[in-house]
Design a protein around this motif. Sequence first.
Motif, PDB file in Angstrom:
ATOM      1  N   UNK A 250       0.829  -1.213   0.000  1.00 51.06           N
ATOM      2  CA  UNK A 250       0.000   0.000   0.000  1.00 51.06           C
ATOM      3  C   UNK A 250       0.864   1.263   0.000  1.00 51.06           C
ATOM      4  N   UNK A 251       0.527   2.127  -0.925  1.00 51.36           N
ATOM      5  CA  UNK A 251       1.169   3.452  -0.952  1.00 51.36           C
ATOM      6  C   UNK A 251       0.072   4.487  -0.669  1.00 51.36           C
ATOM      7  N   UNK A 269      16.397   3.226   1.857  1.00 46.37           N
ATOM      8  CA  UNK A 269      17.198   1.993   1.962  1.00 46.37           C
ATOM      9  C   UNK A 269      17.287   1.440   3.383  1.00 46.37           C
ATOM     10  N   UNK A 270      17.074   2.270   4.401  1.00 53.49           N
ATOM     11  CA  UNK A 270      17.146   1.798   5.793  1.00 53.49           C
ATOM     12  C   UNK A 270      15.806   1.352   6.347  1.00 53.49           C
ATOM     13  N   UNK A 301      10.601   7.898   5.387  1.00 52.46           N
ATOM     14  CA  UNK A 301      10.019   6.772   6.108  1.00 52.46           C
ATOM     15  C   UNK A 301       8.769   7.163   6.890  1.00 52.46           C
ATOM     16  N   UNK A 302       8.696   8.424   7.331  1.00 58.65           N
ATOM     17  CA  UNK A 302       7.578   8.835   8.174  1.00 58.65           C
ATOM     18  C   UNK A 302       6.470   9.538   7.395  1.00 58.65           C
ATOM     19  N   UNK A 303       6.539   9.499   6.071  1.00 62.74           N
ATOM     20  CA  UNK A 303       5.523  10.162   5.258  1.00 62.74           C
ATOM     21  C   UNK A 303       4.603   9.109   4.652  1.00 62.74           C
ATOM     22  N   UNK A 304       3.294   9.227   4.929  1.00 63.64           N
ATOM     23  CA  UNK A 304       2.345   8.249   4.414  1.00 63.64           C
ATOM     24  C   UNK A 304       2.671   6.858   4.925  1.00 63.64           C
ATOM     25  N   UNK A 305       2.724   5.910   4.000  1.00 68.34           N
ATOM     26  CA  UNK A 305       3.036   4.525   4.375  1.00 68.34           C
ATOM     27  C   UNK A 305       4.533   4.259   4.337  1.00 68.34           C
ATOM     28  N   UNK A 306       5.331   5.273   3.976  1.00 72.10           N
ATOM     29  CA  UNK A 306       6.779   5.096   3.926  1.00 72.10           C
ATOM     30  C   UNK A 306       7.284   4.622   2.593  1.00 72.10           C
ATOM     31  N   UNK A 307       6.374   4.267   1.676  1.00 71.76           N
ATOM     32  CA  UNK A 307       6.769   3.862   0.323  1.00 71.76           C
ATOM     33  C   UNK A 307       5.945   4.677  -0.651  1.00 71.76           C
TER      34      UNK A 307
END
Length: 865
Positions: A250-251, A269-270, A301-307
């Motif tokens: 999920x994005x 990448x982390x 990483x902390x925006x939305x779902x991180x992807x």
Amino acid sequence: MTDARPAQGQIPDKPALEGLEQKWDAAWSAQGTYLFDRDRAVEVGRGGIYSVDTPPPTASGSLHIGHVFSYTHTDVKVRYERMRGKTVFYPMGWDDNGLPTERRVQNYYGVRCDPSLPYEPGFTPPYEGGDNKSSRAADQIPISRRNFIELCERLTVEDEKHFEALWRSLGLSVDWTQTYRTISDDTMRTSQLAFLRNVERGEAFQDLAPTLWDIDFRTAVAQAELEDRDQPAAYHRVAFHSTDGSGDVFIETTRPELLAACVALVAHPDDERYQPLFGTTVRTPLFDVEVPVLAHPLAQQDKGSGIAMICTFGDVTDIVWWRELQLPNRTILGQDGRVMAEAPDVIATDAAKAAYAEIAGKTVFSAKKRIVELLQESGEMEGDPKPFTHAVKFYEKGDRPLEIVSTRQWYIRNGARDEALRDKLIALGKSMSWHPDFMRVRFENWTNGLTGDWLVSRQRFFGVPIPVWYALDENGDRDYGRVLTPDLAALPIDPSTDVPPGYTEDQRGVPGGFDGENDIFDTWATSSLTPQLAGGWERDPELWNLVTPFDVRPQGQDIIRTWLFSTLLRSALEDDRAPWTDAAISGFIVDPDRKKMSKSKGNVVTPADILAQHGSDAVRYWAASSRLGTDAAFDPQNPTQIKIGRRLAIKVLNAAKFVLSFPVPEGAEVTHALDASMLATLHGVVREATKALEDYDHARALEVTESFFWTFCDDYLELVKERAYNQTDVGQASAALALRLAMSALLRLLAPVLAFAAEEAWSWFNEGSVHTAAWPVAPDEEWGDPAVLTAVSAALVGVRRAKTEAKASQKTPVARAVIAAPAATLEALKLAEGDLKAVGRIERIEYADADAVSVTDIQLATQEA
């Protein structure tokens, strides 16, 4: 200081500010007061010249109070340098080309440009003089490009006349014979020549690349022309399907309408949540296109779902990912801001094609609405959209968010991807003096933060044509590898009507022939050459060598990233040097709520009424009271500082008349301690004001001069007027001469700010203009002790206060006064006892020791009687 001269002009019975602007502007024009003296410039050489790279205001619409503010700062410095003996080169330019002019012409005449139409000789627009602001573009009459440009030129010439009249009323000491326009033949030649040299050296190039695009203006936009505006948006949680069937990813996206343009998913990448997915693929919802899952440090990483999904192109980060991850380009938005009719090749299934057909031809808004409906129907969107507000990129003059489309454009290398060039620009910035110095940091931050080369082509009409053609292949398509350039001697050229060397007009647009470039230069690509335009680069070598590098670039802080940077860049590429030694950066004008004044906010104040109501000197005083780089509040309903300036200008006239009423005997010398003390104090003011103006601190120079002027009027004039009147007093000649010398110096100190009042008063007792008179210079050996004036002024204040506290008139005689002060101050007071007695009407003064000056006892003569 020079000796005072006998009276030259008629002193009016009641001096007034009214009418001085017209009177002295006419006199300055007739006498050529501000003309650049070319012969003297050749004689004194570059070191004796002060040259200004003046900002060319946009000749569309009207000037506002912010222009008056910043241009006055420059004029104060220019007037000072002229009085210091410099030969001043102070030109004025008019920035004619660009979108503001086109928009104004469209509204003013009720027309729009259609380059496909033929030229119509003698065309008369539907509106002459009306603003036609309420008309829609569809209602405006289409006309040929040449007809449209003729209307642009007609209107800008009229605007320039109004601008010049306002600048003259403000008192700008510009040489009006040294003007240029950014759309003249000379300008086009200079701009085209500089560009062709950039091409020759490999600094200018063209590329097919993602471009920030304004769908209303239908033109590309450069990074420097962007501004962020908060806009409502919503996150849509959308499912991508793992190709191996292991589940959904999920994005959360704000731009579901660009799903058809998706080329990858990306995570940091982390991020341990997605590390197992790196190197795998997923399939897009609705369109069933296989895309990779990749890693990149810009993913949050902390925006939305991180992807996130990478689309071509939703925002500028997509461009970075696309370029650095070497992804394919599947652009679906056209230059009109609508979804293109033809789907990307990878959309292959019948269901996917059907989904694409649902959005083809729609605007971004309508396409988003329909995609959300389709995702909800397919079950590939989880939950409802989650509203929020975020910053969106706009063209600074645009009304709708920018889109990113793939277009072929011209660029000039600016150091974004050339570390050596970037370092050179930073070094040149450090070599300059910045006023204030912290503005240099803004320049460096902009330069270090550039992400792409400078996009200089625009898909508009009124501007400098890009001077190239393209050879056409056997199919009649442009061969971008074969760019045709003109002979430099033929410049300026217009490739839409001129023919490249070796071709004939009948080969235009046919296979094997040629095609002319239709784009024009970005307005900054021309304005970045203002030193070259004003200074005669490649046109007048003698002038160019006399005035360059220019002494100063004055400008606003908001265009450091555009005008200052681009001018420095062009100079670095062409001459390997900075175009000026100094940069003077003015602050903003803000409204009473401390909001920056701008047309878009509707809080702009036009200066004509303010100048007419309060007088130009008062407005100049208000502007000069603010230091460079400092924002100034302006309240047109209560312009306090302007009223203070008007009071000062009126006082200058009245004080000069009063001083000139005292005759100066032949052979007079300054012999009295108080007179010498006043002049010694004035000499200190001259030194401080001179240093301040050398350092571009006009506000400090005005502050110290004005402070002394009021001390001179309120204290010294009152103290010596009895002696100056009395022809039998042995000290009369000393007082009269000191008054005349002080007034001469004060008028020259105030002349850069109070240009009209100082000139008027100067004319009463001097030949020539105060603005070409020598700036006052303090002597090496001091004439007197400033402590005398300080002490007597303090004692006078005490006498006045004592009378006020006794509820007596200041004219009331005093039988006895006791003045207490430190021993050294008492000695200074005794040197001017006669003047203090005269002004205070004191019969007897007694002295007492104390830590500070005060009147400890006073006996009024009327009380004794």
